[in-house]
Scaffold this motif. Sequence first.
Motif, PDB file in Angstrom:
ATOM      1  N   SER A 113      19.570   3.535   6.229  1.00  0.00           N
ATOM      2  CA  SER A 113      19.033   4.233   5.066  1.00  0.00           C
ATOM      3  C   SER A 113      17.654   4.811   5.346  1.00  0.00           C
ATOM      4  CB  SER A 113      18.905   3.260   3.902  1.00  0.00           C
ATOM      5  OG  SER A 113      20.137   2.679   3.647  1.00  0.00           O
ATOM      6  N   VAL A 114      17.424   5.972   4.722  1.00  0.00           N
ATOM      7  CA  VAL A 114      16.071   6.541   4.756  1.00  0.00           C
ATOM      8  C   VAL A 114      15.282   5.805   3.665  1.00  0.00           C
ATOM      9  CG1 VAL A 114      14.689   8.618   4.498  1.00  0.00           C
ATOM     10  CG2 VAL A 114      16.915   8.750   5.565  1.00  0.00           C
ATOM     11  N   THR A 115      14.644   4.724   4.068  1.00  0.00           N
ATOM     12  CA  THR A 115      13.902   3.921   3.100  1.00  0.00           C
ATOM     13  C   THR A 115      12.545   4.562   2.840  1.00  0.00           C
ATOM     14  OG1 THR A 115      13.020   2.598   4.866  1.00  0.00           O
ATOM     15  CG2 THR A 115      15.028   1.803   3.840  1.00  0.00           C
ATOM     16  N   LYS A 116      11.770   3.912   2.009  1.00  0.00           N
ATOM     17  CA  LYS A 116      10.432   4.418   1.676  1.00  0.00           C
ATOM     18  C   LYS A 116       9.588   4.583   2.938  1.00  0.00           C
ATOM     19  CE  LYS A 116       6.402   3.043  -1.025  1.00  0.00           C
ATOM     20  NZ  LYS A 116       5.813   1.952  -1.805  1.00  0.00           N
ATOM     21  N   THR A 117       9.629   3.579   3.815  1.00  0.00           N
ATOM     22  CA  THR A 117       8.850   3.655   5.049  1.00  0.00           C
ATOM     23  C   THR A 117       9.348   4.789   5.936  1.00  0.00           C
ATOM     24  OG1 THR A 117       8.606   1.268   4.902  1.00  0.00           O
ATOM     25  CG2 THR A 117       8.005   2.297   6.973  1.00  0.00           C
ATOM     26  N   VAL A 118      10.675   4.925   6.042  1.00  0.00           N
ATOM     27  CA  VAL A 118      11.221   5.999   6.884  1.00  0.00           C
ATOM     28  C   VAL A 118      10.829   7.357   6.304  1.00  0.00           C
ATOM     29  CG1 VAL A 118      13.336   7.075   7.713  1.00  0.00           C
ATOM     30  CG2 VAL A 118      13.153   4.597   7.647  1.00  0.00           C
ATOM     31  N   PHE A 119      10.921   7.473   4.989  1.00  0.00           N
ATOM     32  CA  PHE A 119      10.569   8.744   4.346  1.00  0.00           C
ATOM     33  C   PHE A 119       9.097   9.078   4.578  1.00  0.00           C
ATOM     34  CE2 PHE A 119       9.778  11.391   0.501  1.00  0.00           C
ATOM     35  CZ  PHE A 119      10.653  12.407   0.842  1.00  0.00           C
ATOM     36  N   ALA A 120       8.237   8.066   4.408  1.00  0.00           N
ATOM     37  CA  ALA A 120       6.807   8.293   4.650  1.00  0.00           C
ATOM     38  C   ALA A 120       6.558   8.634   6.109  1.00  0.00           C
ATOM     39  CB  ALA A 120       6.016   7.047   4.262  1.00  0.00           C
ATOM     40  N   THR A 155      -2.904   7.879   5.448  1.00  0.00           N
ATOM     41  CA  THR A 155      -2.053   8.202   4.290  1.00  0.00           C
ATOM     42  C   THR A 155      -1.677   6.921   3.550  1.00  0.00           C
ATOM     43  OG1 THR A 155      -0.161   8.202   5.746  1.00  0.00           O
ATOM     44  CG2 THR A 155      -1.079  10.332   5.179  1.00  0.00           C
ATOM     45  N   GLY A 156      -1.647   5.797   4.272  1.00  0.00           N
ATOM     46  CA  GLY A 156      -1.363   4.527   3.604  1.00  0.00           C
ATOM     47  C   GLY A 156      -2.433   4.147   2.605  1.00  0.00           C
ATOM     48  N   ILE A 157      -3.669   4.629   2.823  1.00  0.00           N
ATOM     49  CA  ILE A 157      -4.766   4.272   1.910  1.00  0.00           C
ATOM     50  C   ILE A 157      -4.703   5.101   0.626  1.00  0.00           C
ATOM     51  CG2 ILE A 157      -7.273   4.120   1.690  1.00  0.00           C
ATOM     52  CD1 ILE A 157      -7.409   3.824   4.693  1.00  0.00           C
ATOM     53  N   ILE A 158      -4.156   6.321   0.728  1.00  0.00           N
ATOM     54  CA  ILE A 158      -4.060   7.168  -0.473  1.00  0.00           C
ATOM     55  C   ILE A 158      -3.206   6.423  -1.496  1.00  0.00           C
ATOM     56  CG2 ILE A 158      -3.264   9.380  -1.370  1.00  0.00           C
ATOM     57  CD1 ILE A 158      -3.603  10.467   1.500  1.00  0.00           C
ATOM     58  N   PRO A 159      -3.710   6.176  -2.699  1.00  0.00           N
ATOM     59  CA  PRO A 159      -3.008   5.262  -3.601  1.00  0.00           C
ATOM     60  C   PRO A 159      -1.801   5.867  -4.312  1.00  0.00           C
ATOM     61  CG  PRO A 159      -5.067   5.965  -4.569  1.00  0.00           C
ATOM     62  CD  PRO A 159      -5.018   6.585  -3.218  1.00  0.00           C
ATOM     63  N   PHE A 160      -1.581   7.161  -4.241  1.00  0.00           N
ATOM     64  CA  PHE A 160      -0.467   7.742  -5.009  1.00  0.00           C
ATOM     65  C   PHE A 160       0.470   8.508  -4.085  1.00  0.00           C
ATOM     66  CE2 PHE A 160      -4.454  10.047  -5.408  1.00  0.00           C
ATOM     67  CZ  PHE A 160      -4.142  11.200  -4.729  1.00  0.00           C
ATOM     68  N   PHE A 161       1.643   8.830  -4.607  1.00  0.00           N
ATOM     69  CA  PHE A 161       2.635   9.590  -3.862  1.00  0.00           C
ATOM     70  C   PHE A 161       2.052  10.894  -3.355  1.00  0.00           C
ATOM     71  CE2 PHE A 161       6.086  12.651  -3.624  1.00  0.00           C
ATOM     72  CZ  PHE A 161       7.022  11.951  -2.888  1.00  0.00           C
ATOM     73  N   PRO A 162       2.309  11.386  -2.149  1.00  0.00           N
ATOM     74  CA  PRO A 162       3.191  10.795  -1.140  1.00  0.00           C
ATOM     75  C   PRO A 162       2.470   9.865  -0.161  1.00  0.00           C
ATOM     76  CG  PRO A 162       2.587  12.982  -0.479  1.00  0.00           C
ATOM     77  CD  PRO A 162       1.805  12.676  -1.708  1.00  0.00           C
ATOM     78  N   GLY A 203       0.276   6.024   0.331  1.00  0.00           N
ATOM     79  CA  GLY A 203       0.398   4.666  -0.172  1.00  0.00           C
ATOM     80  C   GLY A 203       1.518   3.849   0.411  1.00  0.00           C
ATOM     81  N   ALA A 204       2.345   4.466   1.266  1.00  0.00           N
ATOM     82  CA  ALA A 204       3.411   3.674   1.884  1.00  0.00           C
ATOM     83  C   ALA A 204       2.817   2.826   3.002  1.00  0.00           C
ATOM     84  CB  ALA A 204       4.482   4.596   2.433  1.00  0.00           C
ATOM     85  N   ASN A 205       3.319   1.624   3.120  1.00  0.00           N
ATOM     86  CA  ASN A 205       2.781   0.697   4.120  1.00  0.00           C
ATOM     87  C   ASN A 205       3.525   0.915   5.424  1.00  0.00           C
ATOM     88  OD1 ASN A 205       1.483  -1.420   5.293  1.00  0.00           O
ATOM     89  ND2 ASN A 205       2.925  -2.940   4.505  1.00  0.00           N
ATOM     90  N   VAL A 206       3.167   1.991   6.134  1.00  0.00           N
ATOM     91  CA  VAL A 206       3.934   2.365   7.324  1.00  0.00           C
ATOM     92  C   VAL A 206       3.506   1.561   8.544  1.00  0.00           C
ATOM     93  CG1 VAL A 206       4.518   4.234   8.878  1.00  0.00           C
ATOM     94  CG2 VAL A 206       4.335   4.668   6.440  1.00  0.00           C
ATOM     95  N   THR A 207       2.213   1.645   8.872  1.00  0.00           N
ATOM     96  CA  THR A 207       1.742   0.943  10.072  1.00  0.00           C
ATOM     97  C   THR A 207       1.575  -0.545   9.803  1.00  0.00           C
ATOM     98  OG1 THR A 207      -0.332   1.959   9.435  1.00  0.00           O
ATOM     99  CG2 THR A 207       0.646   2.703  11.489  1.00  0.00           C
ATOM    100  N   GLY A 208       1.799  -0.972   8.552  1.00  0.00           N
ATOM    101  CA  GLY A 208       1.812  -2.400   8.255  1.00  0.00           C
ATOM    102  C   GLY A 208       3.225  -2.938   8.278  1.00  0.00           C
ATOM    103  N   ASN A 209       4.077  -2.241   9.025  1.00  0.00           N
ATOM    104  CA  ASN A 209       5.470  -2.688   9.146  1.00  0.00           C
ATOM    105  C   ASN A 209       5.729  -3.017  10.599  1.00  0.00           C
ATOM    106  OD1 ASN A 209       8.399  -2.461   9.586  1.00  0.00           O
ATOM    107  ND2 ASN A 209       8.377  -2.018   7.392  1.00  0.00           N
ATOM    108  N   ILE A 210       6.311  -4.183  10.845  1.00  0.00           N
ATOM    109  CA  ILE A 210       6.440  -4.664  12.226  1.00  0.00           C
ATOM    110  C   ILE A 210       7.373  -3.786  13.056  1.00  0.00           C
ATOM    111  CG2 ILE A 210       8.330  -6.274  11.770  1.00  0.00           C
ATOM    112  CD1 ILE A 210       5.338  -7.060  13.983  1.00  0.00           C
ATOM    113  N   ALA A 211       8.361  -3.155  12.428  1.00  0.00           N
ATOM    114  CA  ALA A 211       9.276  -2.298  13.197  1.00  0.00           C
ATOM    115  C   ALA A 211       8.528  -1.098  13.761  1.00  0.00           C
ATOM    116  CB  ALA A 211      10.425  -1.832  12.309  1.00  0.00           C
ATOM    117  N   VAL A 212       7.618  -0.539  12.958  1.00  0.00           N
ATOM    118  CA  VAL A 212       6.849   0.628  13.390  1.00  0.00           C
ATOM    119  C   VAL A 212       5.905   0.242  14.531  1.00  0.00           C
ATOM    120  CG1 VAL A 212       5.115   2.283  12.665  1.00  0.00           C
ATOM    121  CG2 VAL A 212       7.015   1.730  11.144  1.00  0.00           C
ATOM    122  N   THR A 213       5.147  -0.822  14.326  1.00  0.00           N
ATOM    123  CA  THR A 213       4.179  -1.207  15.361  1.00  0.00           C
ATOM    124  C   THR A 213       4.896  -1.680  16.613  1.00  0.00           C
ATOM    125  OG1 THR A 213       4.014  -3.448  14.498  1.00  0.00           O
ATOM    126  CG2 THR A 213       2.456  -1.842  13.652  1.00  0.00           C
ATOM    127  N   ALA A 214       6.073  -2.327  16.449  1.00  0.00           N
ATOM    128  CA  ALA A 214       6.816  -2.792  17.622  1.00  0.00           C
ATOM    129  C   ALA A 214       7.294  -1.609  18.452  1.00  0.00           C
ATOM    130  CB  ALA A 214       8.002  -3.639  17.192  1.00  0.00           C
TER     131      ALA A 214
END
Lengths: 343, 167
Positions: free
Chosen positions: A111-118, A194-201, A203-214
């Motif tokens: 699935s294109v989840t929120k993290t994937v979309f961001a 972009t993760g710090i920006i509090p509103f859409f688009p 605010g997604a926690n992209v680099t705080g996801n282990i799959a991304v950093t891995a």
Amino acid sequence: MRKTRHILFFAACLLLACLPASARAQEGNGEIDATAIIFEHVADSYSWHIATWGDKNITLPLPVILYDRESGWHACLSSRFANGAHYAGFHIGDAGKIVRDTDGTRPLDLSVTKTVFALILNALLLVLLVLSCASRYRRPDAWRQPPHGLSTLLEPLVVLVNDEIAKPAVGEDWKRYSPYLLTVFFFILLNNLTGIIPFFPGGANVTGNIAVTATLAAGTFLAVNLTGSKHYWKEILWPDVPVFLKAVPLMPVIEIVGLLTKPFSLAIRLFANIFAGHAMLIGVICVIFVTAKMGAAISGSMTLVAVVLGVFMDCLELLVAFIQAYVFTMLSAVFIGISRQKE
Amino acid sequence: MDLLLPDTGLLLWMVLIFGIVFFLLAKFGFPVITRMVERRNAYIASSLQKAEEARAAVERLAQEQEELLENTRQQQGRLLREAAEAREKMLAAARKEAAEAEAHMLENARKEIAAEKEAALRDIRQQVSLLSLEIAGKLVSRQLSRDDEQLALLDRLMDEVETDRKS
């Protein structure tokens, strides 16, 4: 002095604005589960919750793509699964992931989840930024002119990564690795910011996801080990220690473990820093709502504290966003430099 | 918590996205920027060096000019001094020559005057003698007998007159 007055005025407005919130909190059944809010934000999700207006949730539905060995491919929008609905023999389980209705196991979930979309949005933005900047530099007389427009933003960072990271850490053939290091640096930096920006688009926690950093760390692992010198491999497999240490083989095992811990530490460091930053910020903002029904005095003063602390945390996160991108790139460059040593 | 377990789907998407981004940027983005920045740095460095060289050249030219000016000034002074000396010398020489010429002319004039005077005196003396002889002739035309005695007397008288004048 005038600035201070502006800030105080702004804070007072915020206090007024949160009065209705406090009133609503007193009306409702109350308890705010800060942990749930925090983990709902930092974890991945199938749809992108943009805002809540009154009782209505404004949510961006995202594509769900599933593959099941028995029933084949499934694709739909995440709105089909909203509010615990079942679709094609699947539903969103307790852990927030789509599972089979029958036994609760997971299908292959693309699935294109929120993290994937961001990620896609940020990747598009990054490619657009860098390529439009590069197109300026492609002009034949570009080297005679000072940087202009976008390049004034990107060029100092490019020069920083090249001069402060790639050249000193990698050594003489830094040019071979600078595109990778630059890509990693800008990729992490843009996703952090972009993760710090509090509103859409944002605010997604992209680099705080282990799959991304891995994945990023795996990239560094490949860059380090696919181009390692003979000397580097000899140091790992047959180091200069007494033969009985090598024959067991104790030292090679330790060295190979060390080989893996380097990217592992890279992945964990970036993940933990950004994850913690997001969690802290939301925690600070939750203070406003947790204290909302404790009376006007406590609620007001805690709101002020939370706003001041939130501003501070945001500034800190800006710093962390840059520092973590820098540290990841620098350590990658250092590891590459070590693997390129001749003697 | 499955926070530390990477999700398969997300992992695949991330590999795909990062792979594409890396491919695009590493092929068309960053090498172009890096190359241009390097080229511009080289250009700036060479320009700075050229400017430095030009500055040094200008400085050297200015110094040379200064030296030239100084030399010229010294030469001018020397020439002026020499000219003044030469003028002085020439004036002195001319003055001396003029004085000598003047002295010479005076000497000549004096000699000539003396000679003229001598001749005039001789001439006058002759004239006076002849005149005296004529007068004496006229006197003697009456008393010719004593001619020799008369001439001796006359000559003696003339000598007397001359000694009187000389004394």
